[in-house]
Design an enzyme around this catalytic site. Structure first.
Site, short mmCIF file in Angstrom:
data_model
loop_
_atom_site.label_atom_id
_atom_site.label_comp_id
_atom_site.label_asym_id
_atom_site.label_seq_id
_atom_site.Cartn_x
_atom_site.Cartn_y
_atom_site.Cartn_z
N HIS A 96 0.82 -1.21 0.00
CA HIS A 96 0.00 0.00 0.00
C HIS A 96 0.86 1.27 0.00
CE1 HIS A 96 -3.91 -1.99 0.61
NE2 HIS A 96 -3.24 -2.85 1.34
N ASP B 118 -0.58 -5.19 5.95
CA ASP B 118 -1.59 -6.06 5.34
C ASP B 118 -1.41 -6.16 3.83
OD1 ASP B 118 -2.33 -3.30 5.21
OD2 ASP B 118 -4.29 -3.93 4.46
N GLU B 119 -2.01 -7.19 3.25
CA GLU B 119 -2.14 -7.37 1.80
C GLU B 119 -0.82 -7.11 1.06
OE1 GLU B 119 -6.80 -6.39 1.02
OE2 GLU B 119 -5.48 -4.65 1.17
N VAL B 120 0.23 -7.77 1.49
CA VAL B 120 1.55 -7.56 0.88
C VAL B 120 1.80 -8.63 -0.18
CG1 VAL B 120 4.02 -7.36 1.30
CG2 VAL B 120 2.40 -6.56 3.04
#
Length: 548
Positions: free
Chosen positions: A282, A335-337
């Site tokens: 992100h 998160d969401e890597v």
């Protein structure tokens, strides 16, 4: 323009009629202390304990504040400003032009005496937010009495007192019904949060302040500011001034003075600001100003784990944060890597081999390095739950795990001895427009956590207003009233909560209308048809605010 056909209109009308009938049954048929029915208690969120009588009092024209015997000197003006806001919202709905001198003076309240035990007004996690409110004071019947350990507990007491006040259309003055009131109150959880996202859409300063005002009305106490993300980097970072080259435009930015103003504005209302720096994913927008933070120009996310400059930038940002964001926690995301860029980029792949790391190990390395930097600046850390799910036993003991993916996570986190914040997306994500206020209300942070020592590790919960489809035009009606449903879950003792959400329908509808009267664009409760999901809906038909 799309126009409904005859059949569609009939279907829509049928859904609306059915929905309205069910809603009216809930509002009118409520009986019990949780609704408007029995006892008439309409306070939101419901206090720890409430008792009242059957008499009415009036608020005097020159209603004033006193601090007789109080240890708190209010050098910073927090209490004075809070009282001014109290008067503004109480008198804001109508022109108060009645003459209280013509009323029975024994029934006219001349003011409020506030007794605060602590001289300290530092706002921080875990402060005492309790209060006791007496209307009128047994010792001084022409005054109300408010006691609190801290000024922030007193602010909550003022919010409750404001909900007891209403405009009398006959006398044209403010009245308080059902006195005497005796209210003892304190929050169930110390962390009661709302996330706003200023990367997906820029939110102007007045809008953020308006959100903070609305949070105070519902006794939420943490503004989680998701400042930057893939899409934009709107915040000035003095240590690395090119970072905000990642803003959408030069006018859609926040200076550090703006950030300090947000923190100060929130603090005066008893609200902490939790700043988030989401790494290593992100973060594409970072490279607009510093392209070397990207693994490559063709593979721009996550941040380059092999580049020491990456961690120098994180250190600079957190150093600048520490001068403004004084809350004990900082949120480091995690998160969401998607780590594929690291293996696809030759120089990063080479670095991984030299350090005997695979992608997963590099992800762990990055998160732990960021944690060490945050700790060096005096912060404790909040990370999204993927960090725990992947390498929970490696996280700093000062980590708070932020649950969002689903149920059962908090149970595992506290069993491992770490603290947890609950925001499971199926129930507490405000951008999920099909999630009803009833689901928000019934979401219990301590589900399946029965041991008292583990329950204490759940520090609270947070509703998340992700910004993909939210800007200044619609943020408030997407937040409210569903966030208020969660606010009561986080404030009110478990045994005082309604066992079924429908029991609080009338009281929540009243609070929603109160928000509207205070300039907060809270959406109706009732709308839930195939064409009008419960989040961010408009009124279905003409009618009373209290029946929408």
């Amino acid at each position: 323009m799309w126009v409904l056909g005859v059949t569609e209109r009939r279907v829509m009308g049928a859904f609306w009629v059915l929905n309205l009938v069910l809603f009216l049954v809930q509002v009118v048929g409520i009986k019990g202390a949780h609704g408007i029915g029995e006892h008439g208690v309409r306070i939101w969120p419901m206090p720890l304990s409430v008792s009242h009588g059957h008499k009415s009092l009036y608020v005097g024209k020159d209603f004033k504040i006193m601090s007789q015997g109080s240890k708190y000197k209010d050098a910073s003006g927090i209490l004075k400003d809070g009282f001014s806001r109290f008067l503004a919202v109480v008198k804001g709905a109508h022109v108060v032009d009645g003459d209280t001198s013509k009323l029975d003076q024994s029934r006219v309240l001349q003011g409020l005496n506030v007794f605060i035990s602590s001289t300290n007004d530092e706002l921080q996690y875990g402060i005492d937010e309790s209060y006791k409110l007496l209307v009128p004071s047994p010792d001084k019947p022409t005054y109300a009495h408010l006691e609190a350990q801290t000024v922030y507990g007193a602010l909550h007491g003022l919010q409750t007192l404001s909900q007891l006040c209403q405009f009398n259309f006959s006398s044209r003055v403010i009245e308080i019904l059902m006195t005497p009131w005796i209210i003892n109150d304190q929050p169930r959880f110390s962390f009661r949060g709302l996330l706003i996202d200023t990367s997906r859409h820029y939110q102007p300063l007045p809008i953020i302040k308006n959100v903070i005002d609305s949070m105070a009305y519902a006794k939420l106490n943490v503004l989680h500011w998701h400042i930057v993300d893939t899409q934009s980097f709107p915040l000035e970072i003095p240590s690395y001034p090119k970072l905000w080259d990642g803003a959408y435009s030069t006018s859609e930015r926040y200076t550090m003075a703006d950030a300090a103003e947000i923190v100060s504005y929130a603090q005066k209302r008893g609200i902490n600001v939790l700043a988030e720096l989401d790494v290593p994913g992100h973060a594409l927008s970072w490279g607009k100003g510093y392209p070397s933070l990207w693994p490559s120009k063709d593979c721009q996310e996550p941040l380059d784990v092999s580049n020491e400059f990456t961690f120098k930038v994180i250190d600079g940002i957190l150093s600048d944060f520490s001068k403004v964001f004084k809350y004990k926690f900082v949120h480091l995301g995690g998160d969401e890597v998607n780590t594929s860029c690291w293996t696809l980029t030759p120089h990063v792949s080479k670095w991984l081999k030299e350090h005997s790391m695979n992608e997963s190990q590099a992800y762990q390395y990055f998160v732990l390095q960021a944690q060490k930097i945050a700790l060096s600046h005096g912060y404790e850390i909040v990370n999204w739950e993927e960090t725990f799910n992947n390498f929970g036993n490696k996280l700093s003991p000062k980590t708070v795990v932020h649950n969002w993916l689903g149920g059962g996570v908090a149970q595992r986190v506290v069993a491992a001895g770490l603290r947890c914040i609950v925001s499971n997306q199926d129930k507490w994500y405000l951008d999920h427009l099909d999630t009803t206020w009833e689901q928000f209300y019934m979401n219990e942070p301590l589900t399946n956590i029965t041991k008292s020592e583990q329950q204490k590790l759940v520090i609270g919960g947070e509703v998340c207003m992700w910004g993909e489809t939210v800007d200044a035009s619609d943020i408030q009606q997407t937040i409210w009233p569903r966030a208020a449903a969660a606010a009561e879950r986080l404030w009110t003792p478990y045994d005082k909560l309604a066992k079924e959400a429908k029991q609080v329908t009338g009281r929540l509808a009243h609070f929603r209308c109160l928000l509207n009267q205070r300039g907060i664009a809270a959406a109706p409760l009732a709308a839930d048809t195939p064409l009008t999901p419960p989040g961010r809906s408009a009124p279905l038909e003409p009618g009373s605010c209290y029946l929408q």
